[in-house]
Structures are given as C-alpha cells and as structure tokens.
Design an enzyme around this catalytic site. Structure first.
Site, short mmCIF file in Angstrom:
data_model
loop_
_atom_site.label_atom_id
_atom_site.label_comp_id
_atom_site.label_asym_id
_atom_site.label_seq_id
_atom_site.Cartn_x
_atom_site.Cartn_y
_atom_site.Cartn_z
N THR A 121 -4.05 1.36 -0.85
CA THR A 121 -4.95 0.41 0.15
C THR A 121 -6.55 0.69 0.35
O THR A 121 -7.32 -0.55 0.34
CB THR A 121 -5.07 1.19 1.49
OG1 THR A 121 -3.25 0.84 1.93
CG2 THR A 121 -5.41 0.31 2.53
N HIS A 130 -8.17 -1.62 -2.85
CA HIS A 130 -7.51 -3.18 -1.96
C HIS A 130 -9.54 -2.99 -1.71
O HIS A 130 -9.76 -4.35 -1.11
CB HIS A 130 -6.60 -3.45 -1.02
CG HIS A 130 -5.05 -3.28 -1.43
ND1 HIS A 130 -5.21 -3.87 -2.78
CD2 HIS A 130 -4.17 -3.52 -1.09
CE1 HIS A 130 -4.03 -4.15 -2.98
NE2 HIS A 130 -3.72 -3.39 -2.16
ZN LIG Z 1 -1.95 5.21 2.24
#
Ligand SMILES: [Zn+2]
Ligand SMILES: [Zn+2]
Length: 341
Positions: A40, A43
């Site tokens: 994440t 991202h």
């Molecule tokens: Zn994570």
C-alpha cells in the site's frame, strides 16, 4: 520530529519536519520502535489512481508499526512503557458492520498512514483500542509485521487446512506468511506460485513443497505439483486476474478460495462452469478480524509455530525510505523493516 510524508498530491515521499501529534479522546501516544513497508505504501508513493482518490496530503505515511506508550489523551488509561503492535484500521464502532462485530468491514474505516497520520516517524497518536500487547520475547520488528501477517492468518481461516493440498498465488510477504500458516495447520502440500524467483525461494524457506513459475504453463505446473489432481484450496494473494481465473479452474469440486490480492483490472471468471457447477466457495478477505485474527496471529508467533522473523529480509532507517521503496519495487525482498532515525 522527522517523518516520511506525502507532502502533495504527486508521486514520491519527502522527509519533513512535522509537529508532534497530540493524542485525542481514547488515544495514546506511541513512540515508534519499528515499522515495516507495505505494498500500500508503494501505491501511495507512486500516487496511483486509488491513492489519488483517497489520500489528502500532507500525510505522514506508515501503518505497520510497533511502539511503546509514552502519553495518553482523555479517557485512555494504558501506562507508559506498554509495548504494542497496532491494528491499522481505525473503525467507527457504530455502523451496521461494527454492530455485528464485523469491524474488519466497518463502513467508516480510517487507515493509519492513509486517512490519518501514520507511523513512519518518531511519535504517532492511535486509538488505545487498536493496540495489541506484545510478548517480551517478540521483537519490535516482528511485532510491526503482525498486521500483514494477520492478513495471511485471516485468509487461511475460511476452511480446514490440515491434510489439504493448497495453492498460494503470489508470494510476497503475505503469501509467504500464508504458506507458513498452512504448514502450521498441517497442510499436506503447499504449492507456491509467483513470477519472481526471489519470492519463490522465500516461499520455499517458509515451507512450500513445490514452486511454480507464473507463466502461461502455470496451470499444468500446479496440477503436476499436485500429483495430477486438483488442489483442495487456493489462497489468491496476487490480485492478477489470470491467477484468480486459474484458481477457479484448479480447485477441486467442493473446495474453497480466498481472495486477498487486489487487481488493477476486473477478473473474468466462468462462474457457471468453474464456481457454481463445482460448488466451490469464494471468500473476499479484507483486513483482520478484530480481535480474533490478532489473537491467533500472536499465538502463532509466540508459540514458534510460525517464524515471522524469516519473512523480514531487509532493514532500513526511516531516513532511507527511498532505498526501501526502490528495493520493494524491485521485488528482491520479503518484508522490509524500518527503524526510527
Ligand atoms: Zn499493509
Ligand atoms: Zn463501523
């Protein structure tokens, strides 16, 4: 204090001086002992469409953290020195999901380091309810990685793994953790599938018996590894639409699949042929069940059933975040740990 931040709606992170957070109602102030980098965070770094739609900079990054309590807001009562891992999903407690105890699908979830300031820094304010006390013999690095390890434990919780043949698609840290969980649960055979050799070797260290390269022959490779048969269960951690479709073809009638990977494109499935008529079950997996997944995850680590430390392959100072991100992008790593400084 210095923090890894997303200063503006654009790619990249910046090391910036930020104000020390003040813990609010029912919150504690944690001094961060260790953190780890997640997909994440990549991202967020890349500022992909998901990040651009969700995040409002400036934001302190980081949601996989372990820390020690050094202060409290009104209503919080944990004492200084309490060392804890952190559940990254801050839930509302009053929506329908929360009312059912399904906190992992709270309609108003705020994620640390995404929707509120996170832990790639010295001090972070978090709700006291998000803390899970850590056994003294669990390192802070491992404690920080319990959050993603919990994703794997959650994904493995939808069926019986003992004596089963299990295919794991995607051998990043969560896939490799799932392999370790499957072994701990007595799986007969775990087949690891990835495009990346480094990650397949990590999968082997975590207990995969067979390694299959994710190329156009992947289905034949998995079948061969399973002795010519279908597999009992597939754990889909890659998000690749082709892997999801392959999983539905490879799982035996009556088997099950958990889907944790998030794809950039929708997957195309022959539902009638490969799901309905085979009577297989698909389970979407998000976050961790609170508190049951946490309790189970900590017990796997505490008992030694899972060697979580083996998932952590690299260590960086937070000020070296750029190097950590580039290493993550290369795929030549397992979990990347960060320490303050
Ligand atoms: Zn994570
Ligand atoms: Zn809620």
């Amino acid at each position: 204090m210095q923090a890894v931040t997303k200063p503006a709606p654009a790619p990249g992170f910046t090391l910036a001086d930020v104000a020390e957070p003040v813990p609010g109602e029912e919150e504690v102030l944690l001094r961060v002992a260790a953190a780890s980098v997640c997909g994440t965070d990549i991202h967020l770094y890349d500022w992909n469409p998901w990040a651009a739609a969700r995040v409002h900079p400036p934001r302190v990054i980081g949601h996989e953290i372990c820390g020690v309590v050094v202060g409290r807001g009104p209503g919080a009562d944990l004492e200084d020195g309490h060392r804890a891992a952190v559940e990254s999903h801050i839930v509302c407690g009053h929506c329908n999901s929360c009312g059912r105890g399904d906190f992992h699908v709270c309609a108003n979830t705020r994620i640390l380091g995404v929707d509120v300031d996170g832990g790639f820094t010295e001090l972070v304010a978090v709700p006291q309810a998000n803390l899970f006390a850590i056994a003294p013999d669990t390192s802070s690095e491992v404690a920080a990685a319990l959050e993603p390890l919990g994703n794997a434990v959650h994904a493995c919780s939808y069926g019986d793994l003992a004596d089963q043949t299990i295919a794991v698609f995607g051998c990043g840290p969560i896939g490799c953790a799932a392999i370790a969980v499957a072994r701990a649960e007595g799986a007969a055979c775990v087949i690891a599938i990835d495009r990346n050799r480094y990650r397949l070797e990590l999968a082997e260290r975590m207990g995969a018996a067979h390694l299959v390269i994710a190329d156009e022959n992947v289905e034949a490779g998995v079948r061969a590894a399973a002795g010519g048969a279908d597999v009992d269960c597939a754990l889909e951690m890659s998000g690749a639409p082709r892997a999801v479709a392959a999983a539905t073809r490879l799982v035996r009638p009556g088997g099950w699949i958990t889907l944790l990977g998030i794809g950039d494109e929708p997957a195309v499935l022959d539902l009638s042929k490969n799901v309905v008529m085979k009577g297989i079950s698909l389970h979407g997996v998000v976050g961790r069940r609170i508190p049951t997944t946490w309790e189970r995850t900590m017990e796997y680590v505490r008992s030694g059933a899972i060697d979580a430390g083996a998932l952590i392959t690299h260590h960086y100072a937070m000020s070296e975040i750029e190097g950590a991100i580039q290493l993550m992008k290369s795929g030549q790593c397992g979990k990347v740990s960060l320490h303050p400084g």
